[in-house]
Each structure stands twice: as structure tokens, then as C-alpha cells.
Design a protein around this motif. Structure first.
Motif, PDB file in Angstrom:
ATOM      1  N   ASP A   1       0.852  -1.187   0.000  1.00  0.00           N
ATOM      2  CA  ASP A   1       0.000   0.000   0.000  1.00  0.00           C
ATOM      3  C   ASP A   1       0.881   1.228   0.000  1.00  0.00           C
ATOM      4  O   ASP A   1       1.817   1.344   0.774  1.00  0.00           O
ATOM      5  CB  ASP A   1      -0.901   0.005   1.237  1.00  0.00           C
ATOM      6  N   GLY A   2       0.602   2.140  -0.876  1.00  0.00           N
ATOM      7  CA  GLY A   2       1.381   3.365  -0.992  1.00  0.00           C
ATOM      8  C   GLY A   2       0.791   4.208  -2.093  1.00  0.00           C
ATOM      9  O   GLY A   2      -0.216   3.844  -2.722  1.00  0.00           O
ATOM     10  N   PRO A   3       1.396   5.309  -2.375  1.00  0.00           N
ATOM     11  CA  PRO A   3       0.814   6.223  -3.363  1.00  0.00           C
ATOM     12  C   PRO A   3       0.747   5.644  -4.775  1.00  0.00           C
ATOM     13  O   PRO A   3      -0.090   6.062  -5.561  1.00  0.00           O
ATOM     14  CB  PRO A   3       1.729   7.444  -3.307  1.00  0.00           C
ATOM     15  N   PHE A   4       1.575   4.665  -5.103  1.00  0.00           N
ATOM     16  CA  PHE A   4       1.574   4.114  -6.451  1.00  0.00           C
ATOM     17  C   PHE A   4       1.011   2.687  -6.511  1.00  0.00           C
ATOM     18  O   PHE A   4       1.057   2.046  -7.553  1.00  0.00           O
ATOM     19  CB  PHE A   4       2.985   4.145  -7.040  1.00  0.00           C
ATOM     20  N   ALA A   5       0.479   2.200  -5.399  1.00  0.00           N
ATOM     21  CA  ALA A   5      -0.036   0.834  -5.356  1.00  0.00           C
ATOM     22  C   ALA A   5      -1.189   0.657  -6.335  1.00  0.00           C
ATOM     23  O   ALA A   5      -1.249  -0.348  -7.065  1.00  0.00           O
ATOM     24  CB  ALA A   5      -0.461   0.469  -3.938  1.00  0.00           C
ATOM     25  N   ALA A   6      -2.116   1.596  -6.364  1.00  0.00           N
ATOM     26  CA  ALA A   6      -3.262   1.484  -7.274  1.00  0.00           C
ATOM     27  C   ALA A   6      -2.800   1.520  -8.720  1.00  0.00           C
ATOM     28  O   ALA A   6      -3.309   0.771  -9.568  1.00  0.00           O
ATOM     29  CB  ALA A   6      -4.261   2.608  -7.003  1.00  0.00           C
ATOM     30  N   LEU A   7      -1.838   2.359  -9.030  1.00  0.00           N
ATOM     31  CA  LEU A   7      -1.296   2.437 -10.385  1.00  0.00           C
ATOM     32  C   LEU A   7      -0.631   1.119 -10.767  1.00  0.00           C
ATOM     33  O   LEU A   7      -0.815   0.610 -11.872  1.00  0.00           O
ATOM     34  CB  LEU A   7      -0.304   3.591 -10.506  1.00  0.00           C
ATOM     35  N   ALA A   8       0.121   0.528  -9.862  1.00  0.00           N
ATOM     36  CA  ALA A   8       0.782  -0.755 -10.134  1.00  0.00           C
ATOM     37  C   ALA A   8      -0.250  -1.841 -10.409  1.00  0.00           C
ATOM     38  O   ALA A   8      -0.067  -2.667 -11.307  1.00  0.00           O
ATOM     39  CB  ALA A   8       1.675  -1.140  -8.960  1.00  0.00           C
ATOM     40  N   ARG A   9      -1.355  -1.852  -9.647  1.00  0.00           N
ATOM     41  CA  ARG A   9      -2.406  -2.851  -9.875  1.00  0.00           C
ATOM     42  C   ARG A   9      -3.043  -2.656 -11.249  1.00  0.00           C
ATOM     43  O   ARG A   9      -3.323  -3.620 -11.959  1.00  0.00           O
ATOM     44  CB  ARG A   9      -3.455  -2.780  -8.771  1.00  0.00           C
ATOM     45  N   LEU A  10      -3.260  -1.409 -11.659  1.00  0.00           N
ATOM     46  CA  LEU A  10      -3.834  -1.134 -12.982  1.00  0.00           C
ATOM     47  C   LEU A  10      -2.905  -1.601 -14.105  1.00  0.00           C
ATOM     48  O   LEU A  10      -3.347  -2.178 -15.086  1.00  0.00           O
ATOM     49  CB  LEU A  10      -4.108   0.363 -13.149  1.00  0.00           C
ATOM     50  N   ILE A  11      -1.621  -1.352 -13.945  1.00  0.00           N
ATOM     51  CA  ILE A  11      -0.647  -1.764 -14.958  1.00  0.00           C
ATOM     52  C   ILE A  11      -0.614  -3.282 -15.069  1.00  0.00           C
ATOM     53  O   ILE A  11      -0.616  -3.829 -16.174  1.00  0.00           O
ATOM     54  CB  ILE A  11       0.745  -1.186 -14.639  1.00  0.00           C
ATOM     55  N   ARG A  12      -0.617  -3.982 -13.923  1.00  0.00           N
ATOM     56  CA  ARG A  12      -0.601  -5.452 -13.941  1.00  0.00           C
ATOM     57  C   ARG A  12      -1.885  -5.989 -14.579  1.00  0.00           C
ATOM     58  O   ARG A  12      -1.853  -6.919 -15.369  1.00  0.00           O
ATOM     59  CB  ARG A  12      -0.426  -5.997 -12.528  1.00  0.00           C
ATOM     60  N   ARG A  13      -3.020  -5.366 -14.273  1.00  0.00           N
ATOM     61  CA  ARG A  13      -4.303  -5.825 -14.807  1.00  0.00           C
ATOM     62  C   ARG A  13      -4.346  -5.645 -16.332  1.00  0.00           C
ATOM     63  O   ARG A  13      -4.785  -6.517 -17.050  1.00  0.00           O
ATOM     64  CB  ARG A  13      -5.452  -5.050 -14.154  1.00  0.00           C
ATOM     65  N   ASP A  14      -3.833  -4.494 -16.816  1.00  0.00           N
ATOM     66  CA  ASP A  14      -3.821  -4.245 -18.258  1.00  0.00           C
ATOM     67  C   ASP A  14      -2.853  -5.166 -18.985  1.00  0.00           C
ATOM     68  O   ASP A  14      -3.045  -5.464 -20.162  1.00  0.00           O
ATOM     69  CB  ASP A  14      -3.458  -2.789 -18.551  1.00  0.00           C
ATOM     70  N   ALA A  15      -1.811  -5.618 -18.310  1.00  0.00           N
ATOM     71  CA  ALA A  15      -0.822  -6.482 -18.935  1.00  0.00           C
ATOM     72  C   ALA A  15      -1.333  -7.907 -19.075  1.00  0.00           C
ATOM     73  O   ALA A  15      -0.824  -8.681 -19.875  1.00  0.00           O
ATOM     74  CB  ALA A  15       0.472  -6.464 -18.138  1.00  0.00           C
ATOM     75  N   GLU A  16      -2.336  -8.274 -18.278  1.00  0.00           N
ATOM     76  CA  GLU A  16      -2.848  -9.666 -18.314  1.00  0.00           C
ATOM     77  C   GLU A  16      -3.759  -9.911 -19.477  1.00  0.00           C
ATOM     78  O   GLU A  16      -4.292  -9.177 -20.147  1.00  0.00           O
ATOM     79  CB  GLU A  16      -3.582  -9.965 -17.013  1.00  0.00           C
TER      80      GLU A  16
END
Length: 171
Positions: free
Chosen positions: A156-171
Motif C-alpha cells: 500500500d502506498g501512493p503508487f499501489a493502485a497504479l501498479a495494480r492497474l498496470i498489472r491488470r492491463d498487462a494480463e
């Protein structure tokens, strides 16, 4: 009162410049080095020396060519421990009336134009500014390491949501 920095003042009157190149070797005193270290947020500045040459050019411009060397210490961006450094650089500046900038000799070199606002040129300040540009922007001690978890995008941190979005789009 002038707003110009006064840590390393070496004024050269334009009247001293004739048809022959004007050369001067300058070195910052101990007190000037302390003031410059404070200005540039250095741990220390152990040496700042320069060889400066000034030449009058056509069109009432003055070409300043200089080479400087410096030894200093900065704070490591990871550990805040002192990191020793040294630089040796060359630079060129062209001085002239502000309206002369468009007509100043130039060509393909990377000589910057500086407007003349007085009847002197502060070669010490020119060297100080170029020294500041040559400093490493992110000094790091060789043994400094960033903890593995510090860059974990899943936490959890300021870029956690962004990291989850990037991983989701990569799948």
C-alpha cells in the motif's frame, strides 16, 4: 542593493578588455568555499580553481572561455553520508547587450548568451554557476543500497493502485 550572489566575486571591468585576450587564474578562498558549499548544499568544497580567458568580439560582444576544477563532498541521497567528488569542466559564455543576442556570433557551438547589464563581468559568478551545473544531481555512496521492500509496488502506498492497474492491463 544587488540581488546577485556574492560568494565568489571576481569583477572584470570591460574597459580592461582590449584587442588581446585577457587571461586570469582565479581560486576560491576558504571563506568563499564555505559560502559556496552552503549555497549549493554541499558537505564541503575543498577546492575551486579556474583559468578564464575573455576576448572582445565584433558587435560589442565578449567571449568568455573557462576551465575549472573542483573537489567537494555531497550527501549521499540514500544514507546521507558524505560522498567525495571532483569535477573538471570547460565552458563558454558570450556576453553582450540584450538586443545583440540575435546578431551575436554563434554557429553550431553550445555557447550560451548572457546579457550585459553593467560595465563589468563577474567571472567568479560565471564559474560558480557552471560548477553548480556540473555537480552530480543524485550523489550516492558506493555501498548505499535501497531496501528491497522500498520499491515494492504491491504494498500500500501512493503508487499501489497504479501498479495494480498496470498489472491488470498487462494480463
Amino acid at each position: 542593493m544587488s540581488d546577485a550572489p556574492a560568494e565568489f566575486v571576481r569583477l572584470v571591468p570591460l574597459a580592461r578588455l582590449g584587442s588581446e585576450p585577457f587571461r586570469q587564474r582565479i581560486a576560491a578562498s576558504a571563506a568563499e568555499r564555505v559560502a559556496l558549499a552552503r549555497r549549493f548544499e554541499l558537505v564541503s568544497l575543498d577546492r575551486l580553481e579556474a583559468e578564464v580567458e575573455m576576448v572582445r568580439e565584433a558587435g560589442d560582444t565578449v567571449l568568455l572561455s573557462a576551465a575549472f576544477e573542483a573537489d567537494f563532498a555531497q550527501s549521499c541521497i540514500v544514507t546521507l553520508d558524505p560522498v567525495a567528488g571532483s569535477v573538471s569542466e570547460r565552458f563558454r559564455l558570450r556576453y553582450g547587450a540584450p538586443e545583440a543576442e540575435a546578431d551575436a556570433p554563434g554557429g553550431d557551438d553550445d555557447t550560451s548568451f548572457e546579457p550585459l547589464t553593467a560595465d563589468t563581468i563577474d567571472i567568479g559568478e560565471a564559474v560558480a554557476q557552471e560548477f553548480s551545473l556540473a555537480l552530480p544531481p543524485f550523489p550516492r555512496a558506493p555501498e548505499a543500497a535501497v531496501e528491497d521492500g522500498a520499491l515494492d509496488a504491491t504494498a500500500d502506498g501512493p503508487f499501489a493502485a497504479l501498479a495494480r492497474l498496470i498489472r491488470r492491463d498487462a494480463e
